[in-house]
Each structure stands twice: as structure tokens, then as C-alpha cells.
Design a protein around this motif. Structure first.
Motif, PDB file in Angstrom:
ATOM      1  N   ARG B  18       0.870  -1.350   0.015  1.00 18.45           N
ATOM      2  CA  ARG B  18      -0.085  -0.158   0.039  1.00 18.45           C
ATOM      3  C   ARG B  18       1.023   1.164  -0.065  1.00 18.45           C
ATOM      4  O   ARG B  18       0.431   2.240  -0.679  1.00 18.45           O
ATOM      5  N   ASP B  19       1.940   1.289   0.729  1.00 16.80           N
ATOM      6  CA  ASP B  19       2.880   2.523   0.958  1.00 16.80           C
ATOM      7  C   ASP B  19       3.856   2.406  -0.081  1.00 16.80           C
ATOM      8  O   ASP B  19       4.672   3.516  -0.321  1.00 16.80           O
ATOM      9  N   HIS B  20       4.090   1.278  -1.111  1.00 20.12           N
ATOM     10  CA  HIS B  20       5.127   1.465  -2.073  1.00 20.12           C
ATOM     11  C   HIS B  20       4.724   2.636  -2.978  1.00 20.12           C
ATOM     12  O   HIS B  20       3.737   2.815  -3.266  1.00 20.12           O
ATOM     13  N   PRO B  21       5.834   3.237  -3.417  1.00 19.93           N
ATOM     14  CA  PRO B  21       7.188   3.010  -3.220  1.00 19.93           C
ATOM     15  C   PRO B  21       7.822   3.647  -1.900  1.00 19.93           C
ATOM     16  O   PRO B  21       9.101   3.689  -2.102  1.00 19.93           O
ATOM     17  N   ASP B  22       7.101   4.386  -1.279  1.00 19.33           N
ATOM     18  CA  ASP B  22       7.424   4.819  -0.048  1.00 19.33           C
ATOM     19  C   ASP B  22       7.776   3.561   0.927  1.00 19.33           C
ATOM     20  O   ASP B  22       7.026   2.595   0.849  1.00 19.33           O
ATOM     21  N   GLU B  23       8.645   3.732   1.757  1.00 14.67           N
ATOM     22  CA  GLU B  23       8.923   2.513   2.677  1.00 14.67           C
ATOM     23  C   GLU B  23       7.809   2.458   3.882  1.00 14.67           C
ATOM     24  O   GLU B  23       7.346   3.703   4.266  1.00 14.67           O
ATOM     25  N   ALA B  24       7.396   1.344   4.318  1.00 17.17           N
ATOM     26  CA  ALA B  24       6.343   1.193   5.207  1.00 17.17           C
ATOM     27  C   ALA B  24       6.940   0.436   6.578  1.00 17.17           C
ATOM     28  O   ALA B  24       8.016  -0.065   6.334  1.00 17.17           O
ATOM     29  N   CYS B  25       6.656   0.855   7.591  1.00 17.88           N
ATOM     30  CA  CYS B  25       7.070   0.355   8.946  1.00 17.88           C
ATOM     31  C   CYS B  25       5.999   0.119   9.970  1.00 17.88           C
ATOM     32  O   CYS B  25       5.197   0.453   9.786  1.00 17.88           O
ATOM     33  N   MET B  43       2.625   1.435  11.309  1.00 20.53           N
ATOM     34  CA  MET B  43       3.115   2.898  11.967  1.00 20.53           C
ATOM     35  C   MET B  43       3.242   3.708  10.740  1.00 20.53           C
ATOM     36  O   MET B  43       3.332   3.218   9.710  1.00 20.53           O
ATOM     37  N   ASP B  44       3.038   4.902  11.237  1.00 19.24           N
ATOM     38  CA  ASP B  44       3.056   5.883  10.124  1.00 19.24           C
ATOM     39  C   ASP B  44       4.668   6.282   9.955  1.00 19.24           C
ATOM     40  O   ASP B  44       5.557   6.053  10.800  1.00 19.24           O
ATOM     41  N   ASN B  45       5.032   6.277   8.534  1.00 23.24           N
ATOM     42  CA  ASN B  45       6.469   6.615   8.303  1.00 23.24           C
ATOM     43  C   ASN B  45       6.461   8.125   8.197  1.00 23.24           C
ATOM     44  O   ASN B  45       6.362   8.688   7.286  1.00 23.24           O
ATOM     45  N   ALA B  46       7.005   8.681   9.426  1.00 22.87           N
ATOM     46  CA  ALA B  46       7.268  10.028   9.533  1.00 22.87           C
ATOM     47  C   ALA B  46       8.145  10.757   8.467  1.00 22.87           C
ATOM     48  O   ALA B  46       7.765  11.981   8.033  1.00 22.87           O
ATOM     49  N   ALA B  47       9.090  10.065   7.783  1.00 25.82           N
ATOM     50  CA  ALA B  47       9.916  10.549   6.814  1.00 25.82           C
ATOM     51  C   ALA B  47       9.056  10.649   5.516  1.00 25.82           C
ATOM     52  O   ALA B  47       9.744  11.300   4.557  1.00 25.82           O
ATOM     53  N   ARG B  48       8.164   9.833   5.246  1.00 27.17           N
ATOM     54  CA  ARG B  48       7.668   9.682   3.925  1.00 27.17           C
ATOM     55  C   ARG B  48       8.509   9.467   2.950  1.00 27.17           C
ATOM     56  O   ARG B  48       8.600  10.487   2.141  1.00 27.17           O
ATOM     57  N   SER B  49       9.369   8.598   2.802  1.00 31.77           N
ATOM     58  CA  SER B  49      10.622   8.650   2.088  1.00 31.77           C
ATOM     59  C   SER B  49      10.520   7.154   1.218  1.00 31.77           C
ATOM     60  O   SER B  49       9.862   6.134   1.839  1.00 31.77           O
ATOM     61  N   MET B  50      11.042   7.176   0.161  1.00 32.24           N
ATOM     62  CA  MET B  50      11.215   5.957  -0.527  1.00 32.24           C
ATOM     63  C   MET B  50      12.633   4.967  -0.098  1.00 32.24           C
ATOM     64  O   MET B  50      12.825   3.838  -0.190  1.00 32.24           O
ATOM     65  N   THR B  51      13.349   5.822   0.738  1.00 32.97           N
ATOM     66  CA  THR B  51      14.668   5.158   1.334  1.00 32.97           C
ATOM     67  C   THR B  51      15.070   5.331   2.625  1.00 32.97           C
ATOM     68  O   THR B  51      16.127   5.167   2.974  1.00 32.97           O
ATOM     69  N   PHE B  52      13.950   5.917   3.402  1.00 33.22           N
ATOM     70  CA  PHE B  52      14.295   6.110   4.948  1.00 33.22           C
ATOM     71  C   PHE B  52      12.979   5.894   5.489  1.00 33.22           C
ATOM     72  O   PHE B  52      11.859   6.276   4.885  1.00 33.22           O
ATOM     73  N   TYR B  53      12.869   5.567   6.634  1.00 41.17           N
ATOM     74  CA  TYR B  53      11.620   5.447   7.678  1.00 41.17           C
ATOM     75  C   TYR B  53      12.217   5.801   8.792  1.00 41.17           C
ATOM     76  O   TYR B  53      13.419   5.755   9.430  1.00 41.17           O
ATOM     77  N   GLU B  54      11.053   6.365   9.679  1.00 43.05           N
ATOM     78  CA  GLU B  54      11.278   6.623  10.972  1.00 43.05           C
ATOM     79  C   GLU B  54       9.921   6.738  11.582  1.00 43.05           C
ATOM     80  O   GLU B  54       9.037   7.474  10.901  1.00 43.05           O
ATOM     81  N   HIS B  81      11.941  -2.404   2.094  1.00 39.36           N
ATOM     82  CA  HIS B  81      12.905  -1.585   1.215  1.00 39.36           C
ATOM     83  C   HIS B  81      12.107  -1.713   0.133  1.00 39.36           C
ATOM     84  O   HIS B  81      11.443  -3.007  -0.451  1.00 39.36           O
ATOM     85  N   THR B  82      12.014  -0.711  -0.944  1.00 42.28           N
ATOM     86  CA  THR B  82      11.151  -0.675  -2.001  1.00 42.28           C
ATOM     87  C   THR B  82      11.857  -0.986  -3.470  1.00 42.28           C
ATOM     88  O   THR B  82      11.361  -0.914  -4.393  1.00 42.28           O
ATOM     89  N   ALA B  83      13.270  -0.902  -3.386  1.00 45.88           N
ATOM     90  CA  ALA B  83      13.946  -0.962  -4.847  1.00 45.88           C
ATOM     91  C   ALA B  83      15.004  -1.928  -4.442  1.00 45.88           C
ATOM     92  O   ALA B  83      15.980  -2.004  -5.303  1.00 45.88           O
ATOM     93  N   THR B 108       9.481  -4.918  -1.745  1.00 49.42           N
ATOM     94  CA  THR B 108       8.494  -4.878  -2.581  1.00 49.42           C
ATOM     95  C   THR B 108       9.266  -4.341  -4.051  1.00 49.42           C
ATOM     96  O   THR B 108       8.343  -3.935  -4.845  1.00 49.42           O
ATOM     97  N   ARG B 109      10.525  -4.686  -4.431  1.00 52.37           N
ATOM     98  CA  ARG B 109      11.069  -4.209  -5.414  1.00 52.37           C
ATOM     99  C   ARG B 109      10.382  -4.829  -6.757  1.00 52.37           C
ATOM    100  O   ARG B 109      10.446  -4.527  -7.712  1.00 52.37           O
ATOM    101  N   GLU B 110      10.027  -6.099  -6.669  1.00 50.53           N
ATOM    102  CA  GLU B 110       9.084  -6.878  -7.594  1.00 50.53           C
ATOM    103  C   GLU B 110       7.800  -6.940  -7.343  1.00 50.53           C
ATOM    104  O   GLU B 110       7.197  -7.053  -6.362  1.00 50.53           O
ATOM    105  N   PRO B 111       7.091  -6.582  -8.539  1.00 46.24           N
ATOM    106  CA  PRO B 111       5.912  -6.339  -8.226  1.00 46.24           C
ATOM    107  C   PRO B 111       4.847  -7.309  -7.732  1.00 46.24           C
ATOM    108  O   PRO B 111       3.893  -7.135  -7.209  1.00 46.24           O
TER     109      PRO B 111
END
Lengths: 109, 162
Positions: B18-25, B43-54, B81-83, B108-111
Motif C-alpha cells: 500500500r505504501d510502495h514506493p515509500d517505505e512502510a514500517c 506505524m506511520d513513516n514520518a519520513a515519508r520517503s522511498m529510502t528512509f523510515y522513522e 525496502h522498495t527498490a 517490494t521491488r518485484e511487483p
């Protein structure tokens, strides 16, 4: 003046395994100095050499993140409860870039 | 070894997709000392990033207090990790602050297929461990989380607004 401090698992090696310790201080900075006098090394895990709170440590006074209360200058009162939680963070981001963000965040305070 | 209910794995994968391409946590809590993950908490990924989560700091406090009140602990801490592969990055290792937790990574790099791997991260040392997926219906807690995980239309994952 006693303030209850909740210690996360990863830092309990500094408190002899204790989950909760008591300390005193008018500000968070004072409290950490007081704790460090009995739990040597604890402060160094929370505060950078430059004297700022580490970017990836969350400290709360009661229900508030201290970043919104002045960080190390956050005022404390008798009966307050302080909670320390290591940030849960990571990701595919390169280490150098993450470190740069961390340094930037510290410098910005 | 991490033993985890199939329905929880399915819910984690659904969250990551659901969160792809952002990282989910998120976290899977379980009774203290049980080493059994029973309650899935996206949890919410406060960083809302494709390469970082917090984790968001206030949600983190709330969820950790709730676990304390219920005599639970974070048995699993997961992120996607999305890629790249489902292996802890140096960033993951440097930030790993829960030595008792299983760090679960989903790629989730493979669809149409997911890579799911679990690690212990203690004092900067990464140790991969097998993941044993348990079919649902084994214990009542697992059934509860099955309901939770399989009813996304009624669950506020706190990232649904994005």
C-alpha cells in the motif's frame, strides 16, 4: 525533587538493569548530568559532543516530545515523568546521507 | 528463528504494498518473554520517503506505552525496502535500538513477489534467522490479528490519507 525516568532496554546496561530510575534537575540537561553521576556513560548516549540532544533519541516529559519544550533546556518539575526511547528508524538510504541529515538536524537546533 | 502467523505476514505485506514506493514500517507486539508476535501495529513513516523510515515520535510513545500497559513488548519491528533487497542497510544497523526484537524486512521491488527475511541486530552485528510462517487458527490472539489484518476497509492505518 524527584523525577521518574524510564530507561529503554538498550540503555539498561548503564542502570544495572533498572527500567525506572529517579533523578533531580530543573531542566532536562541538569537531570541528565545528575543521572550520569550515578549511571556513568548514560548521558553520552543521549547528548552529542557538541552538547545537543542526539537526533535519533526521543525524550519525552510526561506526554510531550522535549524537542517542542526546548530540548535540553526543557523545564522539569517535581513529579514529572521522563521517558527515553531510541528512535525507530532506518531504511535503504545510504549511511553517509543519513549521517549528514543527522548532523544537519543537530546543527539546526 | 522467528515464528509468525501467516495472517500477520499477509497484513505486513499488504501494508508494504500500500505504501510502495515509500517505505512502510511497523511493529508486531507480543506478550513479554513469549517471543510470539500477536498484535500487528502498522506505524506511520514520518519520513515519508522511498529510502528512509522513522516512526513518528508521538505515535512511538503512545504505542510503546500501550504495550507496557498490556505487558507486551515489540517482538517484531518491520520495514520495507522498495527498490533493494530485504537485507539490513548500514543505516538500519546503526539505528537498531531494540536488541530483543526480530527485525523483519520486506522487499517490494518485484511487483508480484515479496522477499521476506528476518534478522537480529545486536551491538551492530547482523544475524539472519529463519522465518517460520504458521498457518492461522493456532491461537486466539492470532485469530484476532487475522481479523484485524484482513479488514483494511475498517482499519485506520494512519497512512490512508496520503
Amino acid at each position: 525533587m524527584a523525577i521518574e525516568v524510564r530507561i529503554p532496554t538498550i540503555l539498561r546496561s548503564y542502570t544495572g538493569g533498572a527500567k525506572v530510575v529517579d533523578g533531580t534537575g530543573d531542566t532536562l540537561g541538569d537531570l541528565l548530568a545528575d543521572l550520569d553521576s550515578r549511571h556513568a556513560g548514560l548521558r553520552g548516549r543521549l547528548v552529542t559532543e557538541a552538547g545537543a540532544l542526539h537526533r535519533f533519541v526521543n525524550v519525552y516529559v510526561n506526554d510531550e516530545d522535549v524537542r517542542f519544550l526546548g530540548a535540553l533546556d526543557a523545564k522539569l518539575s517535581d513529579g514529572d515523568s521522563v521517558t527515553i526511547l531510541p528512535a525507530v528508524a532506518g531504511g535503504a538510504f545510504g549511511f553517509a546521507a543519513a549521517a549528514a541529515i543527522s548532523q544537519h538536524a543537530v546543527a539546526a537546533r | 528463528m522467528l515464528s509468525i502467523d501467516r495472517s500477520i505476514i499477509d497484513a505486513i505485506v499488504a501494508h508494504a504494498r500500500r505504501d510502495h514506493p515509500d517505505e512502510a514500517c511497523g511493529v508486531v507486539a507480543g506478550p513479554v518473554g513469549s517471543d510470539t508476535p500477536t498484535r500487528h501495529i502498522p506505524m506511520d513513516n514520518a519520513a515519508r520517503s522511498m529510502t528512509f523510515y522513522e516512526f513518528d515520535s508521538m505515535e512511538h510513545l503512545r504505542v510503546w506505552r500501550e504495550m507496557d500497559d498490556r505487558d507486551e513488548e515489540p517482538v517484531v519491528i518491520y520495514h520495507s525496502h522498495t527498490a533493494t533487497e530485504a537485507y539490513p542497510s548500514r543505516t538500519d544497523v546503526s539505528f537498531a535500538g531494540e536488541p530483543g526484537a526480530h527485525y523483519l524486512l520486506v522487499s517490494t521491488r518485484e511487483p508480484d513477489s515479496e522477499e521476506i527475511r528476518s534478522f537480529r541486530i545486536v551491538d551492530g552485528v547482523v544475524t539472519e534467522e529463519p522465518v517460520r510462517i504458521v498457518e492461522a487458527g493456532v491461537d486466539p490472539h492470532a485469530v484476532q490479528s487475522y481479523m484485524f489484518g484482513q479488514s483494511p476497509a475498517t482499519v485506520d492505518y494512519e497512512c490512508s490519507g496520503r
